[in-house]
Design a protein around this motif. Structure first.
Motif, short mmCIF file in Angstrom:
data_model
loop_
_atom_site.label_atom_id
_atom_site.label_comp_id
_atom_site.label_asym_id
_atom_site.label_seq_id
_atom_site.Cartn_x
_atom_site.Cartn_y
_atom_site.Cartn_z
N GLY A 1 22.19 58.68 89.40
CA GLY A 1 23.45 59.24 88.94
C GLY A 1 24.64 59.06 89.87
O GLY A 1 25.64 59.73 89.69
N VAL A 2 24.53 58.18 90.86
CA VAL A 2 25.61 58.00 91.82
C VAL A 2 26.12 56.57 91.76
O VAL A 2 25.35 55.63 91.93
CB VAL A 2 25.14 58.32 93.27
CG1 VAL A 2 26.23 58.00 94.28
CG2 VAL A 2 24.72 59.77 93.39
N THR A 3 27.41 56.43 91.48
CA THR A 3 28.08 55.15 91.63
C THR A 3 29.25 55.37 92.56
O THR A 3 29.93 56.40 92.49
CB THR A 3 28.57 54.56 90.29
OG1 THR A 3 29.48 55.45 89.69
CG2 THR A 3 27.42 54.26 89.36
N VAL A 4 29.47 54.43 93.45
CA VAL A 4 30.47 54.55 94.51
C VAL A 4 31.41 53.36 94.42
O VAL A 4 30.99 52.26 94.05
CB VAL A 4 29.77 54.57 95.89
CG1 VAL A 4 30.76 54.75 97.01
CG2 VAL A 4 28.70 55.64 95.95
N LEU A 5 32.67 53.56 94.77
CA LEU A 5 33.58 52.42 94.86
C LEU A 5 33.01 51.45 95.89
O LEU A 5 32.67 51.83 97.02
CB LEU A 5 34.97 52.88 95.27
CG LEU A 5 35.74 53.64 94.19
CD1 LEU A 5 37.01 54.25 94.76
CD2 LEU A 5 36.05 52.73 93.02
N ALA A 6 32.85 50.21 95.48
CA ALA A 6 32.15 49.21 96.31
C ALA A 6 32.81 48.99 97.66
O ALA A 6 32.13 48.72 98.64
CB ALA A 6 32.04 47.89 95.54
N HIS A 7 34.13 49.13 97.74
CA HIS A 7 34.78 48.88 99.02
C HIS A 7 34.46 49.96 100.06
O HIS A 7 34.71 49.77 101.24
CB HIS A 7 36.30 48.71 98.86
CG HIS A 7 37.02 49.97 98.51
ND1 HIS A 7 37.17 50.38 97.21
CD2 HIS A 7 37.62 50.89 99.28
CE1 HIS A 7 37.85 51.52 97.21
NE2 HIS A 7 38.13 51.85 98.45
N LEU A 8 33.84 51.06 99.64
CA LEU A 8 33.41 52.10 100.58
C LEU A 8 32.04 51.81 101.19
O LEU A 8 31.62 52.50 102.11
CB LEU A 8 33.36 53.46 99.87
CG LEU A 8 34.68 54.00 99.35
CD1 LEU A 8 34.45 55.29 98.58
CD2 LEU A 8 35.67 54.21 100.48
N VAL A 9 31.34 50.81 100.66
CA VAL A 9 29.96 50.54 101.05
C VAL A 9 29.88 49.14 101.68
O VAL A 9 30.40 48.18 101.12
CB VAL A 9 29.03 50.61 99.81
CG1 VAL A 9 27.59 50.31 100.17
CG2 VAL A 9 29.15 51.98 99.15
N PRO A 10 29.25 49.01 102.87
CA PRO A 10 29.09 47.68 103.46
C PRO A 10 28.36 46.73 102.49
O PRO A 10 27.51 47.15 101.71
CB PRO A 10 28.24 47.93 104.70
CG PRO A 10 28.53 49.35 105.07
CD PRO A 10 28.71 50.06 103.76
N ALA A 11 28.73 45.46 102.55
CA ALA A 11 28.25 44.46 101.58
C ALA A 11 26.74 44.46 101.41
O ALA A 11 26.24 44.36 100.30
CB ALA A 11 28.73 43.07 102.00
N GLN A 12 25.97 44.59 102.48
CA GLN A 12 24.51 44.50 102.39
C GLN A 12 23.88 45.72 101.73
O GLN A 12 22.69 45.74 101.47
CB GLN A 12 23.90 44.25 103.77
CG GLN A 12 24.02 45.41 104.73
CD GLN A 12 25.31 45.44 105.55
OE1 GLN A 12 26.32 44.85 105.18
NE2 GLN A 12 25.28 46.11 106.67
#
Length: 133
Positions: free
Chosen positions: A42-53
Protein backbone atom coordinates in the motif's frame (compact mmCIF):
# COMPACT_ATOMS: atom_id res chain seq x y z
CA UNK A 1 -5.47 -24.80 -6.37
CA UNK A 2 -4.16 -25.35 -9.85
CA UNK A 3 -1.91 -23.20 -11.95
CA UNK A 4 -4.87 -21.95 -13.93
CA UNK A 5 -6.40 -20.43 -10.78
CA UNK A 6 -3.22 -18.73 -9.56
CA UNK A 7 -1.79 -17.47 -12.87
CA UNK A 8 -3.87 -14.30 -13.20
CA UNK A 9 -3.41 -13.49 -9.52
CA UNK A 10 0.37 -13.77 -9.84
CA UNK A 11 0.39 -11.56 -12.92
CA UNK A 12 -1.51 -8.87 -11.08
CA UNK A 13 1.47 -8.92 -8.74
CA UNK A 14 0.14 -9.17 -5.19
CA UNK A 15 0.48 -12.20 -2.99
CA UNK A 16 0.27 -11.43 0.79
CA UNK A 17 3.20 -12.72 2.81
CA UNK A 18 4.06 -12.19 6.50
CA UNK A 19 7.53 -10.80 7.29
CA UNK A 20 9.54 -13.37 9.30
CA UNK A 21 11.15 -10.54 11.30
CA UNK A 22 8.25 -8.27 12.30
CA UNK A 23 5.16 -10.31 11.32
CA UNK A 24 3.66 -7.48 9.26
CA UNK A 25 2.25 -8.19 5.82
CA UNK A 26 4.32 -7.70 2.68
CA UNK A 27 3.37 -7.89 -0.98
CA UNK A 28 5.20 -10.72 -2.75
CA UNK A 29 5.49 -9.40 -6.31
CA UNK A 30 6.89 -10.96 -9.46
CA UNK A 31 9.79 -9.04 -11.05
CA UNK A 32 10.53 -8.48 -14.72
CA UNK A 33 13.21 -11.19 -14.36
CA UNK A 34 10.57 -13.65 -13.00
CA UNK A 35 12.00 -13.52 -9.46
CA UNK A 36 10.06 -12.43 -6.38
CA UNK A 37 10.52 -9.27 -4.31
CA UNK A 38 8.77 -8.42 -1.05
CA UNK A 39 7.39 -4.88 -1.17
CA UNK A 40 5.87 -2.63 1.48
CA UNK A 41 2.09 -3.00 0.97
CA UNK A 42 0.00 0.00 0.00
CA UNK A 43 2.94 2.41 -0.24
CA UNK A 44 3.95 4.32 -3.34
CA UNK A 45 6.55 7.06 -3.07
CA UNK A 46 7.63 9.81 -5.44
CA UNK A 47 10.55 8.17 -7.25
CA UNK A 48 12.87 11.15 -6.88
CA UNK A 49 12.81 10.60 -3.09
CA UNK A 50 14.24 7.08 -3.47
CA UNK A 51 17.78 6.20 -4.65
CA UNK A 52 17.75 4.56 -8.10
CA UNK A 53 18.73 1.07 -6.88
CA UNK A 54 15.71 0.98 -4.52
CA UNK A 55 12.94 2.18 -6.92
CA UNK A 56 10.50 -0.57 -7.91
CA UNK A 57 8.18 0.56 -10.72
CA UNK A 58 4.96 -1.38 -11.32
CA UNK A 59 4.62 -2.47 -14.95
CA UNK A 60 1.32 -2.76 -16.84
CA UNK A 61 1.12 -6.54 -16.21
CA UNK A 62 1.65 -6.16 -12.44
CA UNK A 63 5.30 -7.17 -12.39
CA UNK A 64 7.91 -4.74 -11.05
CA UNK A 65 11.33 -3.61 -12.21
CA UNK A 66 14.09 -1.50 -10.66
CA UNK A 67 13.93 1.97 -12.18
CA UNK A 68 17.43 3.42 -12.39
CA UNK A 69 16.71 6.49 -14.53
CA UNK A 70 18.29 9.56 -12.96
CA UNK A 71 16.69 11.92 -12.42
CA UNK A 72 13.25 10.35 -12.67
CA UNK A 73 10.21 12.26 -13.88
CA UNK A 74 8.93 14.44 -11.03
CA UNK A 75 5.52 12.74 -10.98
CA UNK A 76 6.83 9.12 -11.26
CA UNK A 77 5.90 6.95 -8.28
CA UNK A 78 7.59 3.78 -7.12
CA UNK A 79 7.39 1.12 -4.44
CA UNK A 80 10.06 0.09 -1.93
CA UNK A 81 11.07 -3.25 -0.48
CA UNK A 82 9.57 -4.09 2.90
CA UNK A 83 13.05 -4.80 4.31
CA UNK A 84 13.77 -1.07 4.09
CA UNK A 85 10.70 -0.25 6.18
CA UNK A 86 10.86 -3.31 8.47
CA UNK A 87 11.11 -2.19 12.10
CA UNK A 88 12.84 -5.44 13.13
CA UNK A 89 15.84 -5.08 10.80
CA UNK A 90 18.75 -2.77 11.54
CA UNK A 91 19.43 -0.38 8.70
CA UNK A 92 21.08 3.02 8.50
CA UNK A 93 18.88 6.10 8.38
CA UNK A 94 18.62 6.16 4.58
CA UNK A 95 15.94 8.86 4.31
CA UNK A 96 14.00 10.79 6.99
CA UNK A 97 10.62 9.73 5.57
CA UNK A 98 11.73 6.08 5.68
CA UNK A 99 12.68 6.43 9.34
CA UNK A 100 9.14 7.72 10.02
CA UNK A 101 7.71 4.72 8.15
CA UNK A 102 9.89 2.30 10.14
CA UNK A 103 8.71 3.90 13.41
CA UNK A 104 5.05 3.56 12.34
CA UNK A 105 5.66 -0.07 11.35
CA UNK A 106 7.20 -0.71 14.79
CA UNK A 107 3.98 0.59 16.38
CA UNK A 108 1.90 -1.56 14.00
CA UNK A 109 4.00 -4.64 14.82
CA UNK A 110 3.48 -4.06 18.55
CA UNK A 111 -0.29 -3.84 18.03
CA UNK A 112 -0.12 -6.96 15.84
CA UNK A 113 1.64 -8.90 18.64
CA UNK A 114 -1.02 -7.81 21.11
CA UNK A 115 -3.60 -9.70 19.09
CA UNK A 116 -6.25 -8.62 16.67
CA UNK A 117 -8.00 -5.46 17.68
CA UNK A 118 -10.37 -3.07 16.06
CA UNK A 119 -8.99 -1.20 13.05
CA UNK A 120 -8.90 2.56 13.69
CA UNK A 121 -11.66 4.44 11.85
CA UNK A 122 -10.42 5.35 8.39
CA UNK A 123 -7.49 2.89 8.51
CA UNK A 124 -3.92 3.81 9.36
CA UNK A 125 -2.98 7.44 9.93
CA UNK A 126 -1.93 9.42 6.86
CA UNK A 127 1.80 10.18 6.91
CA UNK A 128 3.01 13.12 4.83
CA UNK A 129 6.49 12.79 3.43
CA UNK A 130 8.28 16.06 2.63
CA UNK A 131 9.45 16.58 -0.94
CA UNK A 132 13.24 16.30 -0.93
CA UNK A 133 13.62 17.57 -4.50
Amino acid sequence: MGLVDEGPRRLRGRTPYACPYCGLPQDRVLTLEHDWVLLEPGVTVLAHLVPAQHRWIVLSDGRVAVYGVCPPDGSQRCRIEHRLACPAQRLPDLWPWLTAMREENARRAERHDAGPGPEPPGGLPQVDFPDAG
